[in-house]
Design a protein around this motif. Structure first.
Motif, PDB file in Angstrom:
ATOM      1  N   THR A  59       0.850  -1.194   0.000  1.00 56.39           N
ATOM      2  CA  THR A  59       0.000   0.000   0.000  1.00 56.39           C
ATOM      3  C   THR A  59       0.881   1.239   0.000  1.00 56.39           C
ATOM      4  OG1 THR A  59      -0.129   0.138   2.412  1.00 56.39           O
ATOM      5  CG2 THR A  59      -1.805  -1.189   1.303  1.00 56.39           C
ATOM      6  N   TRP A  60       0.316   2.353  -0.368  1.00 57.46           N
ATOM      7  CA  TRP A  60       1.065   3.602  -0.424  1.00 57.46           C
ATOM      8  C   TRP A  60       1.270   4.200   0.971  1.00 57.46           C
ATOM      9  CZ3 TRP A  60      -1.462   7.841   1.509  1.00 57.46           C
ATOM     10  CH2 TRP A  60      -2.836   7.726   1.652  1.00 57.46           C
ATOM     11  N   PHE A  61       0.539   3.720   1.966  1.00 55.37           N
ATOM     12  CA  PHE A  61       0.612   4.285   3.319  1.00 55.37           C
ATOM     13  C   PHE A  61       0.938   3.154   4.286  1.00 55.37           C
ATOM     14  CE2 PHE A  61      -1.581   6.151   7.135  1.00 55.37           C
ATOM     15  CZ  PHE A  61      -0.771   7.254   7.244  1.00 55.37           C
ATOM     16  N   ARG A  62       2.078   2.528   4.079  1.00 58.67           N
ATOM     17  CA  ARG A  62       2.394   1.293   4.793  1.00 58.67           C
ATOM     18  C   ARG A  62       2.185   1.391   6.294  1.00 58.67           C
ATOM     19  NH1 ARG A  62       6.720   0.602   0.657  1.00 58.67           N
ATOM     20  NH2 ARG A  62       5.747  -0.815  -0.795  1.00 58.67           N
ATOM     21  N   PRO A  63       3.039   2.071   7.048  1.00 59.60           N
ATOM     22  CA  PRO A  63       2.771   2.146   8.487  1.00 59.60           C
ATOM     23  C   PRO A  63       1.609   3.103   8.731  1.00 59.60           C
ATOM     24  CG  PRO A  63       5.008   2.923   7.976  1.00 59.60           C
ATOM     25  CD  PRO A  63       4.305   2.662   6.686  1.00 59.60           C
ATOM     26  N   GLY A  64       0.700   2.681   9.544  1.00 55.28           N
ATOM     27  CA  GLY A  64      -0.392   3.566   9.924  1.00 55.28           C
ATOM     28  C   GLY A  64      -1.679   3.392   9.157  1.00 55.28           C
ATOM     29  N   LEU A  65      -1.703   2.524   8.153  1.00 55.91           N
ATOM     30  CA  LEU A  65      -2.933   2.358   7.376  1.00 55.91           C
ATOM     31  C   LEU A  65      -4.103   1.960   8.264  1.00 55.91           C
ATOM     32  CD1 LEU A  65      -4.494   2.124   4.682  1.00 55.91           C
ATOM     33  CD2 LEU A  65      -3.813  -0.286   4.656  1.00 55.91           C
ATOM     34  N   TRP A  66      -3.913   0.926   9.087  1.00 57.60           N
ATOM     35  CA  TRP A  66      -5.017   0.431   9.916  1.00 57.60           C
ATOM     36  C   TRP A  66      -5.388   1.454  10.986  1.00 57.60           C
ATOM     37  CZ3 TRP A  66      -7.140  -2.832   7.053  1.00 57.60           C
ATOM     38  CH2 TRP A  66      -6.393  -3.675   6.250  1.00 57.60           C
ATOM     39  N   ALA A  67      -4.405   2.155  11.510  1.00 61.99           N
ATOM     40  CA  ALA A  67      -4.684   3.212  12.488  1.00 61.99           C
ATOM     41  C   ALA A  67      -5.488   4.329  11.825  1.00 61.99           C
ATOM     42  CB  ALA A  67      -3.386   3.764  13.063  1.00 61.99           C
ATOM     43  N   GLY A  68      -5.096   4.693  10.601  1.00 59.51           N
ATOM     44  CA  GLY A  68      -5.819   5.740   9.881  1.00 59.51           C
ATOM     45  C   GLY A  68      -7.265   5.368   9.618  1.00 59.51           C
ATOM     46  N   LEU A  69      -7.490   4.125   9.217  1.00 63.68           N
ATOM     47  CA  LEU A  69      -8.863   3.674   8.966  1.00 63.68           C
ATOM     48  C   LEU A  69      -9.695   3.676  10.252  1.00 63.68           C
ATOM     49  CD1 LEU A  69      -8.177   0.759   6.451  1.00 63.68           C
ATOM     50  CD2 LEU A  69      -9.140   3.030   5.944  1.00 63.68           C
ATOM     51  N   ALA A  70      -9.098   3.219  11.349  1.00 60.80           N
ATOM     52  CA  ALA A  70      -9.817   3.204  12.633  1.00 60.80           C
ATOM     53  C   ALA A  70     -10.116   4.624  13.106  1.00 60.80           C
ATOM     54  CB  ALA A  70      -9.003   2.446  13.679  1.00 60.80           C
ATOM     55  N   MET A  71      -9.136   5.527  12.964  1.00 58.04           N
ATOM     56  CA  MET A  71      -9.362   6.919  13.366  1.00 58.04           C
ATOM     57  C   MET A  71     -10.462   7.557  12.514  1.00 58.04           C
ATOM     58  SD  MET A  71      -5.622   8.486  14.366  1.00 58.04           S
ATOM     59  CE  MET A  71      -4.685   7.747  13.026  1.00 58.04           C
ATOM     60  N   PHE A  72     -10.471   7.262  11.233  1.00 60.69           N
ATOM     61  CA  PHE A  72     -11.500   7.820  10.368  1.00 60.69           C
ATOM     62  C   PHE A  72     -12.884   7.320  10.781  1.00 60.69           C
ATOM     63  CE2 PHE A  72     -14.180   7.794   6.549  1.00 60.69           C
ATOM     64  CZ  PHE A  72     -14.193   9.158   6.283  1.00 60.69           C
ATOM     65  N   ALA A  73     -13.002   6.025  11.056  1.00 63.52           N
ATOM     66  CA  ALA A  73     -14.296   5.468  11.477  1.00 63.52           C
ATOM     67  C   ALA A  73     -14.744   6.085  12.806  1.00 63.52           C
ATOM     68  CB  ALA A  73     -14.202   3.951  11.600  1.00 63.52           C
ATOM     69  N   ALA A  74     -13.824   6.206  13.756  1.00 62.86           N
ATOM     70  CA  ALA A  74     -14.168   6.819  15.049  1.00 62.86           C
ATOM     71  C   ALA A  74     -14.532   8.286  14.851  1.00 62.86           C
ATOM     72  CB  ALA A  74     -13.009   6.681  16.028  1.00 62.86           C
ATOM     73  N   TRP A  75     -13.761   8.978  14.009  1.00 58.31           N
ATOM     74  CA  TRP A  75     -14.059  10.384  13.758  1.00 58.31           C
ATOM     75  C   TRP A  75     -15.465  10.565  13.177  1.00 58.31           C
ATOM     76  CZ3 TRP A  75     -15.041  12.828   9.070  1.00 58.31           C
ATOM     77  CH2 TRP A  75     -15.256  14.198   9.179  1.00 58.31           C
ATOM     78  N   MET A  76     -15.870   9.681  12.275  1.00 57.15           N
ATOM     79  CA  MET A  76     -17.227   9.783  11.707  1.00 57.15           C
ATOM     80  C   MET A  76     -18.275   9.646  12.814  1.00 57.15           C
ATOM     81  SD  MET A  76     -16.986   7.929   7.931  1.00 57.15           S
ATOM     82  CE  MET A  76     -17.859   6.559   8.524  1.00 57.15           C
TER      83      MET A  76
END
Length: 168
Positions: A59-76
Motif C-alpha cells: 500500500t502507499w501508506f504502509r505504516p499507519g494504514l489500519w490506524a488511519g482507517l480506525a481513526m476515520f471510522a471513530a471520527w465519523m
C-alpha cells in the motif's frame, strides 16, 4: 432494552448528551475522573500505536494504514454525534498521528509496538483502579454498552470544552 439513540428521541436530548449522562453516572468520584482524564487518552493513543504497527504491504501508506482507517471510522462517529466535538477529536487524531509517526521513525516498529503495549496495559490498570472500591466502586461503563469505549475519549474532550467555556 432501548438504545441511547432510541431513548433520545423521546427526551429531545441529543444522543451524545445521553451517552455523556450514562458515562458520567459511572464516573462520579473525583479521583476516578482524574484517572480517566489521564488514562483514557493514553489508551486511545496506545490503540492508534498498536494499529500503526500492523503491516500493510503493497500500500502507499504502509505504516499507519489500519490506524488511519480506525481513526476515520471513530471520527465519523464523533462528528455525527457533535460537529464541534468531532472537529476536536479530528485535531486529537492528527496530533496522535504525528506523535505516532515520529515515534515509529525513532523507535521503529518493534519499539513502537512495545511502547504501545506498555502504555495500553498501564493505562487499563489505572482505569480499573479508578473503578475499584478505592475510588468509584462501579463497573466500567463499557460492560453495559461497548459504545462507551468510544465515548470515553470524547467525554474527556467535552470536559476540556466545558472548562474552556466552549459549547458542543
Amino acid at each position: 432494552m432501548s438504545t441511547v439513540a432510541e431513548s433520545s428521541q423521546h427526551t429531545g436530548q441529543r444522543p451524545i448528551d445521553r451517552y455523556f449522562a450514562g458515562y458520567s453516572s459511572d464516573h462520579q468520584n473525583h479521583g476516578n475522573q482524574l484517572i480517566h482524564v489521564i488514562c483514557v487518552p493514553a489508551i486511545a493513543w496506545s490503540v492508534i500505536a498498536l494499529l500503526w504497527c500492523i503491516p500493510s504491504p503493497g500500500t502507499w501508506f504502509r505504516p499507519g494504514l489500519w490506524a488511519g482507517l480506525a481513526m476515520f471510522a471513530a471520527w465519523m462517529f464523533y462528528y455525527r454525534a457533535s460537529r464541534k466535538l468531532g472537529l476536536g477529536m479530528l485535531v486529537m487524531f492528527v496530533l496522535s498521528s504525528w506523535l505516532t509517526y515520529w515515534l515509529y521513525a525513532v523507535l521503529g516498529p518493534t519499539g513502537l509496538l512495545y511502547l504501545g503495549i506498555g502504555v495500553f496495559v498501564v493505562a487499563w490498570i489505572g482505569q480499573f483502579i479508578g473503578h475499584s472500591k478505592l475510588f468509584e466502586g462501579k463497573r466500567p461503563s463499557f460492560f453495559t454498552d461497548l459504545r462507551y469505549l468510544l465515548i470515553g475519549p470524547v467525554w474527556v474532550l467535552a470536559k476540556l470544552y466545558r472548562k474552556l467555556g466552549w459549547s458542543y
